[in-house]
Design a protein around this motif. Sequence first.
Motif, mmCIF file in Angstrom:
data_model
loop_
_atom_site.group_PDB
_atom_site.id
_atom_site.type_symbol
_atom_site.label_atom_id
_atom_site.label_comp_id
_atom_site.label_asym_id
_atom_site.label_seq_id
_atom_site.Cartn_x
_atom_site.Cartn_y
_atom_site.Cartn_z
ATOM 1 N N VAL A 80 48.918 45.818 35.097
ATOM 2 C CA VAL A 80 48.180 47.026 34.911
ATOM 3 C C VAL A 80 47.267 46.767 33.738
ATOM 4 O O VAL A 80 46.145 47.201 33.737
ATOM 5 C CB VAL A 80 49.355 48.233 34.499
ATOM 6 N N GLY A 81 47.792 46.204 32.601
ATOM 7 C CA GLY A 81 47.083 45.725 31.419
ATOM 8 C C GLY A 81 45.715 45.025 31.604
ATOM 9 O O GLY A 81 44.526 45.281 31.345
ATOM 10 N N LEU A 82 45.695 43.769 32.777
ATOM 11 C CA LEU A 82 44.761 43.072 32.928
ATOM 12 C C LEU A 82 43.855 43.824 33.860
ATOM 13 O O LEU A 82 42.734 43.647 33.815
ATOM 14 C CB LEU A 82 45.456 41.741 33.612
ATOM 15 N N LEU A 83 44.291 44.609 34.761
ATOM 16 C CA LEU A 83 43.496 45.478 35.638
ATOM 17 C C LEU A 83 42.429 46.658 34.752
ATOM 18 O O LEU A 83 41.479 46.682 35.036
ATOM 19 C CB LEU A 83 44.305 46.447 36.547
ATOM 20 N N ILE A 85 41.708 45.832 31.758
ATOM 21 C CA ILE A 85 40.627 44.927 30.769
ATOM 22 C C ILE A 85 39.517 44.615 32.025
ATOM 23 O O ILE A 85 38.381 44.750 31.616
ATOM 24 C CB ILE A 85 41.354 43.705 30.532
ATOM 25 N N CYS A 86 39.753 44.513 33.163
ATOM 26 C CA CYS A 86 38.729 44.188 34.056
ATOM 27 C C CYS A 86 38.032 45.396 34.394
ATOM 28 O O CYS A 86 36.631 45.145 34.402
ATOM 29 C CB CYS A 86 39.638 43.702 35.461
ATOM 30 N N LEU A 88 37.144 47.592 32.188
ATOM 31 C CA LEU A 88 36.361 47.900 30.906
ATOM 32 C C LEU A 88 35.427 46.701 30.861
ATOM 33 O O LEU A 88 34.303 46.902 30.537
ATOM 34 C CB LEU A 88 37.218 47.577 29.723
ATOM 35 N N VAL A 89 35.482 45.537 31.219
ATOM 36 C CA VAL A 89 34.786 44.361 31.330
ATOM 37 C C VAL A 89 33.523 44.836 32.561
ATOM 38 O O VAL A 89 32.316 44.503 32.231
ATOM 39 C CB VAL A 89 35.319 43.226 31.575
ATOM 40 N N TYR A 90 34.102 45.245 33.622
ATOM 41 C CA TYR A 90 32.983 45.548 34.599
ATOM 42 C C TYR A 90 32.209 46.858 34.143
ATOM 43 O O TYR A 90 30.976 46.837 34.383
ATOM 44 C CB TYR A 90 33.766 45.849 35.750
ATOM 45 N N GLY A 91 32.835 47.732 33.476
ATOM 46 C CA GLY A 91 32.124 49.025 32.871
ATOM 47 C C GLY A 91 30.836 48.263 31.935
ATOM 48 O O GLY A 91 29.677 48.662 31.835
ATOM 49 N N LEU A 92 31.408 47.237 30.953
ATOM 50 C CA LEU A 92 30.393 46.864 30.061
ATOM 51 C C LEU A 92 29.193 45.889 30.905
ATOM 52 O O LEU A 92 28.092 46.146 30.427
ATOM 53 C CB LEU A 92 31.184 45.740 29.165
ATOM 54 N N LEU A 93 29.590 45.350 31.871
ATOM 55 C CA LEU A 93 28.406 44.544 32.659
ATOM 56 C C LEU A 93 27.606 45.345 33.141
ATOM 57 O O LEU A 93 26.358 45.095 33.256
ATOM 58 C CB LEU A 93 29.346 43.588 33.570
ATOM 59 N N ILE A 94 28.116 46.595 33.796
ATOM 60 C CA ILE A 94 27.209 47.475 34.537
ATOM 61 C C ILE A 94 26.300 47.965 33.552
ATOM 62 O O ILE A 94 25.142 48.320 33.516
ATOM 63 C CB ILE A 94 28.256 48.405 35.202
ATOM 64 N N ASP A 95 26.910 48.413 32.360
ATOM 65 C CA ASP A 95 26.229 49.163 31.210
ATOM 66 C C ASP A 95 25.347 48.367 30.700
ATOM 67 O O ASP A 95 23.984 48.809 30.473
ATOM 68 C CB ASP A 95 27.279 49.402 30.126
ATOM 69 N N ILE A 114 42.745 54.148 30.477
ATOM 70 C CA ILE A 114 44.044 54.652 30.907
ATOM 71 C C ILE A 114 44.842 53.568 31.605
ATOM 72 O O ILE A 114 46.079 53.077 31.077
ATOM 73 C CB ILE A 114 43.929 55.722 31.952
ATOM 74 N N LEU A 115 44.259 52.701 32.298
ATOM 75 C CA LEU A 115 45.067 51.368 32.771
ATOM 76 C C LEU A 115 45.566 50.426 31.346
ATOM 77 O O LEU A 115 46.721 49.905 31.885
ATOM 78 C CB LEU A 115 44.219 50.684 33.920
#
Length: 149
Positions: A80-83, A85-86, A88-95, A114-115
């Motif tokens: 769940v923690g790695l999910l 992080i994924c 958040l990283v996806y959001g940063l890349l899209i942003d 939350i995850l």
Amino acid sequence: MHDLVSILVPLGCGCVLPIMIVWFTIRESMNKTNQRTQIVLAAIEKNPDMDIKELMEKISPKPKLLKEKLLSKLLWGSIVGLLGICFLVYGLLIDYRGGMDPGDLIRIYFAGGILLAVGLAFLVNYRLSKKMLAKEIEAEEKQVTTQQA
């Protein structure tokens, strides 16, 4: 049509999905109990002098050891923690690239946060439980090794 979907999807995820999960879980446990009952009844029909208590111990599920429970917390915390992080990283890349509605981007960040928080909670729970239950785990391991010998 878009309004109907925006109402039905949260309703389905918030109400129908949890009810279905509970129903499937209860149905599975009932099926397992019925199967064990059928095995015992068949054994009694074939051999009425059989020790039923011993048979029930053999076919009943073994309880999880403390160490197994702790390892499952570690596993789920990591997943769940790695999910998170994924997400958040996806959001940063899209942003960074742009091209997404800010409301949707906030939802991605929110889901990732939350995850990540849930994953960290599992990991903290694992660490604290490991420290607090060290003596019990050791005693349980000794008991299992003496039973196997």
